[in-house]
Design an enzyme around this catalytic site. Structure first.
Site, short mmCIF file in Angstrom:
data_model
loop_
_atom_site.label_atom_id
_atom_site.label_comp_id
_atom_site.label_asym_id
_atom_site.label_seq_id
_atom_site.Cartn_x
_atom_site.Cartn_y
_atom_site.Cartn_z
N SER A 8 0.29 -1.37 0.19
CA SER A 8 0.17 -0.02 0.24
C SER A 8 0.81 1.26 0.05
CB SER A 8 -0.80 -0.14 1.60
OG SER A 8 -0.09 -0.40 2.54
N GLU A 10 0.60 4.95 1.10
CA GLU A 10 0.50 6.25 1.52
C GLU A 10 0.41 7.68 1.27
OE1 GLU A 10 0.74 6.11 5.67
OE2 GLU A 10 0.92 8.33 6.06
N ASP A 102 -3.07 13.60 16.68
CA ASP A 102 -2.37 13.98 17.58
C ASP A 102 -2.66 15.36 17.82
OD1 ASP A 102 0.07 12.79 18.71
OD2 ASP A 102 1.03 12.56 16.45
N PHE A 212 12.05 12.74 11.00
CA PHE A 212 11.12 11.61 11.04
C PHE A 212 11.48 10.44 12.09
CE2 PHE A 212 10.55 12.32 6.15
CZ PHE A 212 10.02 13.26 6.08
N HIS A 262 4.07 -0.80 3.89
CA HIS A 262 3.36 0.35 3.30
C HIS A 262 3.96 1.63 3.27
CE1 HIS A 262 -0.13 3.38 4.15
NE2 HIS A 262 0.92 3.96 5.07
C1 LIG Z 1 0.18 4.13 9.67
C2 LIG Z 1 -0.04 5.05 10.76
C3 LIG Z 1 -0.59 6.43 10.16
C4 LIG Z 1 -0.43 7.46 10.48
N1 LIG Z 1 -1.23 8.15 10.19
C5 LIG Z 1 -1.50 9.76 10.86
C6 LIG Z 1 -2.44 10.68 9.48
O1 LIG Z 1 -3.38 10.26 8.80
N2 LIG Z 1 -2.92 11.74 10.16
C7 LIG Z 1 -2.65 12.23 12.09
O2 LIG Z 1 -3.25 13.30 12.75
N3 LIG Z 1 -1.67 11.21 12.00
C8 LIG Z 1 -1.13 9.93 11.89
N4 LIG Z 1 0.03 9.30 12.63
C9 LIG Z 1 -0.36 9.24 13.25
C10 LIG Z 1 -0.98 9.24 14.94
O3 LIG Z 1 -1.81 9.64 15.22
C11 LIG Z 1 -0.03 9.62 16.38
O4 LIG Z 1 1.44 8.12 16.33
C12 LIG Z 1 -0.20 9.33 17.70
O5 LIG Z 1 0.08 9.81 18.89
C13 LIG Z 1 -0.99 7.57 18.16
O6 LIG Z 1 -2.14 7.44 17.35
P1 LIG Z 1 -2.27 6.33 17.57
O7 LIG Z 1 -3.96 5.84 16.40
O8 LIG Z 1 -1.49 4.67 17.32
O9 LIG Z 1 -2.94 6.04 19.10
P2 LIG Z 1 -3.21 5.02 20.24
O10 LIG Z 1 -3.52 3.76 20.05
O11 LIG Z 1 -4.18 5.73 21.05
O12 LIG Z 1 -2.21 5.16 21.05
C14 LIG Z 1 -1.73 6.44 22.15
C15 LIG Z 1 -1.00 6.24 22.99
O13 LIG Z 1 -1.73 6.26 24.15
C16 LIG Z 1 -1.32 5.29 25.03
N5 LIG Z 1 -2.35 4.76 25.01
C17 LIG Z 1 -3.76 3.97 24.67
N6 LIG Z 1 -5.19 3.68 24.56
C18 LIG Z 1 -4.54 3.91 26.15
C19 LIG Z 1 -5.76 3.82 27.20
N7 LIG Z 1 -6.54 3.53 26.99
N8 LIG Z 1 -4.77 4.33 28.40
C20 LIG Z 1 -3.44 5.14 28.89
N9 LIG Z 1 -2.88 4.99 27.51
C21 LIG Z 1 -3.13 4.52 26.31
C22 LIG Z 1 -0.45 4.74 24.10
O14 LIG Z 1 0.86 3.74 24.76
C23 LIG Z 1 0.04 5.83 23.32
O15 LIG Z 1 1.02 5.83 23.62
C24 LIG Z 1 -0.21 7.76 12.10
C25 LIG Z 1 0.42 6.37 12.33
C26 LIG Z 1 1.03 5.54 11.99
C27 LIG Z 1 1.82 4.97 12.72
#
Ligand SMILES: Cc1cc2nc3c(=O)[nH]c(=O)nc-3n(C[C@H](O)[C@H](O)[C@H](O)COP(=O)(O)OP(=O)(O)OC[C@H]3O[C@@H](n4cnc5c(N)ncnc54)[C@H](O)[C@@H]3O)c2cc1C
Length: 285
Positions: A8, A10, A102, A212, A262
């Site tokens: 894929s 991005e 974020d 990065f 990816h």
């Molecule tokens: C492939 C990929 C694509 C991305 N695309 C985008 C994008 O399009 N736009 C964008 O803004 N960002 C994007 N990101 C970045 C991502 O949004 C950030 O890394 C963000 O900080 C975390 O998102 P997450 O979904 O992994 O969060 P989560 O899985 O919610 O985790 C975030 C943090 O919170 C902690 N955590 C999770 N659940 C809990 C809980 N219940 N209690 C306490 N702590 C918890 C985790 O350990 C981690 O430290 C992308 C990242 C990746 C890997």
């Protein structure tokens, strides 16, 4: 029967008129590789969100390929996310990358405004409201998410996303294959069997690679950093070196069971096309 690897690409919604004008050609070039899908980033907290939809439409129009929107939830309400999901469903979207996103630290505390604070809540919401209408991907962090207190806690949070209904995961970029293999061993021990596809960032410069890696807490091996630093004023040599390093990484991953790749294309076809050729990868469909 072994499943075919998933490839894929991005993209991000272009931010300038030049970027908008260039994108269809980038999509056309990458589409010749027949990826499983293009994914399109989504800005947390409002930026780029309309751009995600527009880019999705451009991908489908120009390539006919599957387009997978990223969706971030932090700071959003259920009503807003529900409307976005409805629009995607009407547009024929079949898969979503569900993320927290974020925002400033204050916006991410459990008492902050918005109905979602972590990605597992978004996964659960999509499943509750749309059943199996979407395949759901989530993010995985072989080298730990930078805000997590420790790798064990971060892994537990990953597990919760899978338990909430994720079908697969895409990883943060990394240049250390062992971090990925260690993550996969932890998945196997925890009984997590969903595919975790490595996220691959082509190397196209010294400063941006350092930036990065620092931004997401990825380890840039010292020898790679030193070579890039030395080559930074010789772009062709730096690109050759970068392709060599990333080709080796991808080859190691695929030979040792990674279920696909990816590519973070940064809206450029060239670096991904070079890697593809070097890896002698076939068209995937
Ligand atoms: C492939 C990929 C694509 C991305 N695309 C985008 C994008 O399009 N736009 C964008 O803004 N960002 C994007 N990101 C970045 C991502 O949004 C950030 O890394 C963000 O900080 C975390 O998102 P997450 O979904 O992994 O969060 P989560 O899985 O919610 O985790 C975030 C943090 O919170 C902690 N955590 C999770 N659940 C809990 C809980 N219940 N209690 C306490 N702590 C918890 C985790 O350990 C981690 O430290 C992308 C990242 C990746 C890997």
């Amino acid at each position: 029967m072994a499943t075919q690897p998933s490839f894929s690409f991005e993209l991000f919604p272009p931010r300038t008129p030049e970027g908008v004008a260039k994108l269809p050609a980038v999509i056309d070039q990458l589409a010749t590789l027949r990826p499983n899908y293009f994914s399109i980033t989504y800005g947390a907290g409002g930026s780029e969100q309309e751009g995600t939809y527009e880019t999705l439409v451009t991908v489908v129009k120009h390539s006919g390929a599957e387009a997978v929107p990223h969706l971030t939830c932090v700071g959003s309400t259920r009503a807003h996310i529900a409307a976005v999901l409805e629009r995607y469903r009407e547009a024929g979207v079949k898969r979503i990358l569900a993320l927290r996103g974020d925002l400033p630290a204050t916006a991410m505390s459990p008492s902050a405004p918005g109905d979602f604070h972590f990605a597992n809540e978004l996964v659960r919401f999509i499943r509750e409201t749309h059943g199996d209408a979407f395949k759901i991907e989530v993010a995985a962090y072989p080298e730990m998410h930078p805000q997590a207190p420790n790798p064990g806690a971060d892994f537990e949070h990953f597990r919760r996303k899978v338990e909430a209904g994720a079908d697969g995961a895409l990883t943060q970029l990394f240049y250390n294959a062992d971090a990925y293999f260690d993550f996969m061993e932890r998945c196997a021990k925890a009984g997590i069997t969903v595919p975790v596809v490595p996220g691959i960032m082509p190397i196209t410069g010294f400063a941006n690679t350092v930036r990065f890696c620092a931004g997401c807490g990825a380890d840039l091996p010292r020898w790679v950093r030193l070579r890039l630093e030395q080559l930074q004023n010789d772009k062709p040599a730096l690109l050759d070196f970068g392709v060599e390093v990333v080709t080796r990484l991808c080859g190691t991953l695929l030979r040792n069971g990674a279920p696909g790749l990816h590519f973070y294309t940064i809206n450029q076809a060239g670096p991904t096309l070079r890697l593809w050729k070097n890896l002698a990868l076939p068209s995937s469909n």
